[in-house]
Design a protein around this motif. Structure first.
Motif, PDB file in Angstrom:
ATOM      1  N   GLY A 144      59.882  37.782 -17.237  1.00  0.00           N
ATOM      2  CA  GLY A 144      60.111  38.517 -15.963  1.00  0.00           C
ATOM      3  C   GLY A 144      59.627  38.387 -15.053  1.00  0.00           C
ATOM      4  O   GLY A 144      59.344  39.075 -13.679  1.00  0.00           O
ATOM      5  N   THR A 145      58.305  36.410 -14.821  1.00  0.00           N
ATOM      6  CA  THR A 145      57.317  37.208 -13.474  1.00  0.00           C
ATOM      7  C   THR A 145      58.947  35.894 -12.457  1.00  0.00           C
ATOM      8  O   THR A 145      59.516  35.159 -13.123  1.00  0.00           O
ATOM      9  N   SER A 146      58.384  36.760 -11.211  1.00  0.00           N
ATOM     10  CA  SER A 146      59.096  36.467 -10.081  1.00  0.00           C
ATOM     11  C   SER A 146      58.379  35.353  -9.327  1.00  0.00           C
ATOM     12  O   SER A 146      57.198  35.103  -9.676  1.00  0.00           O
ATOM     13  N   LEU A 147      59.014  33.913  -9.229  1.00  0.00           N
ATOM     14  CA  LEU A 147      58.667  32.527  -8.606  1.00  0.00           C
ATOM     15  C   LEU A 147      59.349  31.609  -7.811  1.00  0.00           C
ATOM     16  O   LEU A 147      60.736  32.267  -8.185  1.00  0.00           O
ATOM     17  N   THR A 148      58.604  31.740  -6.380  1.00  0.00           N
ATOM     18  CA  THR A 148      59.732  30.645  -5.769  1.00  0.00           C
ATOM     19  C   THR A 148      58.768  29.110  -5.927  1.00  0.00           C
ATOM     20  O   THR A 148      57.694  29.296  -5.983  1.00  0.00           O
ATOM     21  N   VAL A 149      59.536  28.258  -5.994  1.00  0.00           N
ATOM     22  CA  VAL A 149      58.948  27.152  -6.037  1.00  0.00           C
ATOM     23  C   VAL A 149      59.222  26.672  -4.501  1.00  0.00           C
ATOM     24  O   VAL A 149      60.704  26.099  -4.424  1.00  0.00           O
ATOM     25  N   PHE A 150      58.746  26.004  -4.488  1.00  0.00           N
ATOM     26  CA  PHE A 150      58.549  25.486  -2.746  1.00  0.00           C
ATOM     27  C   PHE A 150      59.315  23.537  -2.431  1.00  0.00           C
ATOM     28  O   PHE A 150      59.205  23.287  -3.104  1.00  0.00           O
ATOM     29  N   THR A 151      59.839  23.845  -1.643  1.00  0.00           N
ATOM     30  CA  THR A 151      60.006  22.801  -1.483  1.00  0.00           C
ATOM     31  C   THR A 151      59.588  21.586  -0.963  1.00  0.00           C
ATOM     32  O   THR A 151      58.161  21.979  -0.685  1.00  0.00           O
ATOM     33  N   PRO A 152      60.171  20.128  -1.015  1.00  0.00           N
ATOM     34  CA  PRO A 152      58.389  19.477  -0.474  1.00  0.00           C
ATOM     35  C   PRO A 152      57.843  19.744   1.337  1.00  0.00           C
ATOM     36  O   PRO A 152      56.798  19.545   1.271  1.00  0.00           O
ATOM     37  N   ALA A 153      58.912  19.795   1.728  1.00  0.00           N
ATOM     38  CA  ALA A 153      59.044  20.401   3.322  1.00  0.00           C
ATOM     39  C   ALA A 153      57.739  21.159   3.389  1.00  0.00           C
ATOM     40  O   ALA A 153      56.548  21.957   4.193  1.00  0.00           O
ATOM     41  N   GLU A 154      57.564  22.537   2.414  1.00  0.00           N
ATOM     42  CA  GLU A 154      56.872  23.446   2.210  1.00  0.00           C
ATOM     43  C   GLU A 154      55.691  23.593   1.640  1.00  0.00           C
ATOM     44  O   GLU A 154      54.532  24.284   1.320  1.00  0.00           O
ATOM     45  N   THR A 155      55.318  22.469   0.228  1.00  0.00           N
ATOM     46  CA  THR A 155      53.972  22.402  -0.171  1.00  0.00           C
ATOM     47  C   THR A 155      52.759  22.306   0.712  1.00  0.00           C
ATOM     48  O   THR A 155      53.459  21.405   2.070  1.00  0.00           O
ATOM     49  N   SER A 156      51.911  22.218   0.350  1.00  0.00           N
ATOM     50  CA  SER A 156      50.613  22.588   1.193  1.00  0.00           C
ATOM     51  C   SER A 156      49.399  21.594   0.222  1.00  0.00           C
ATOM     52  O   SER A 156      49.451  21.847  -0.938  1.00  0.00           O
ATOM     53  N   THR A 157      48.188  21.283   1.002  1.00  0.00           N
ATOM     54  CA  THR A 157      47.248  20.793   0.075  1.00  0.00           C
ATOM     55  C   THR A 157      46.079  21.921   0.009  1.00  0.00           C
ATOM     56  O   THR A 157      45.772  22.406   1.286  1.00  0.00           O
TER      57      THR A 157
END
Length: 200
Positions: A144-157
């Motif tokens: 039931g956890t809601s999750l969004t996985v980022f595109t490579p352009a949305e990722t950050s360090t």
């Protein structure tokens, strides 16, 4: 209280936009070349169609879930459309208004899958996942956890890791490239286990 049956429907962007436009309460009328509406009886089959048909055709595929009054749905018995678990209900296009009137509650967008994308600079195993034929973009996990996985352009360090997503509460999902682990909320998973969570 009415007995209900939960159904799923794989869909593309255009149809999902029409569902959203209805306030998540109705499926759109069928097009002239769509004489039958095919909701499916189990989630895995909806995922399979969304990932193997909608994603290649449109670059995105969704799995939706909704409940229907069981007594009404009995008019459209389950049809086996292939293997033992390939189960659908066949609703004629002319019955769509009545079918929509028997939806109980809202239509829920359960998961979104995207076509593979290149992720230069990401850890190899994660880059390979995102470059696959389809990957989990957003939705609900099995718990039931809601999750969004980022595109490579949305990722950050961040602090030696890579911010690869966030849960519904806005908490970061961080991939530690040094250890190959992913932190999701208070839990830590190895990358393979995290991918299995996405592939339920």
């Amino acid at each position: 209280m009415k007995d209900i049956v939960t159904l799923w429907r794989p869909t593309g962007q255009a149809e999902l936009d029409l569902v959203a436009g209805s306030g998540w309460r109705a499926w759109p009328p069928r097009l002239p070349d769509q004489p039958i509406f095919y909701p499916v009886a189990n989630r895995w089959y909806a995922v399979k169609i969304a990932r193997e048909w909608n994603v290649p055709a449109e670059g995105v595929g969704y799995v939706t879930r909704f409940d229907v009054d069981a007594a009404f749905l009995a008019r459209y018995p389950v049809q086996q459309a292939g293997g033992r678990d390939v189960l659908e209900h066949w609703v004629p296009a002319e019955d769509m208004d009545e079918f929509n009137a028997h939806i109980v509650g809202s239509i829920v967008r359960e998961t979104e899958y995207r076509a593979g994308v290149d992720g230069p600079g990401l850890p190899d195993a994660w880059r390979e996942y995102l470059a696959g034929e389809s990957w989990f973009r957003s939705g609900f996990l099995a718990d039931g956890t809601s999750l969004t996985v980022f595109t490579p352009a949305e990722t950050s360090t961040v602090d030696g890791g890579v911010l690869v997503g966030e849960d519904g509460a806005g908490r970061a999902v961080v991939l530690d490239a040094r250890t190959g682990t992913v932190t999701l909320g208070d839990a830590r998973h190895d990358l393979a286990a995290f991918v299995r969570l996405l592939e339920w």
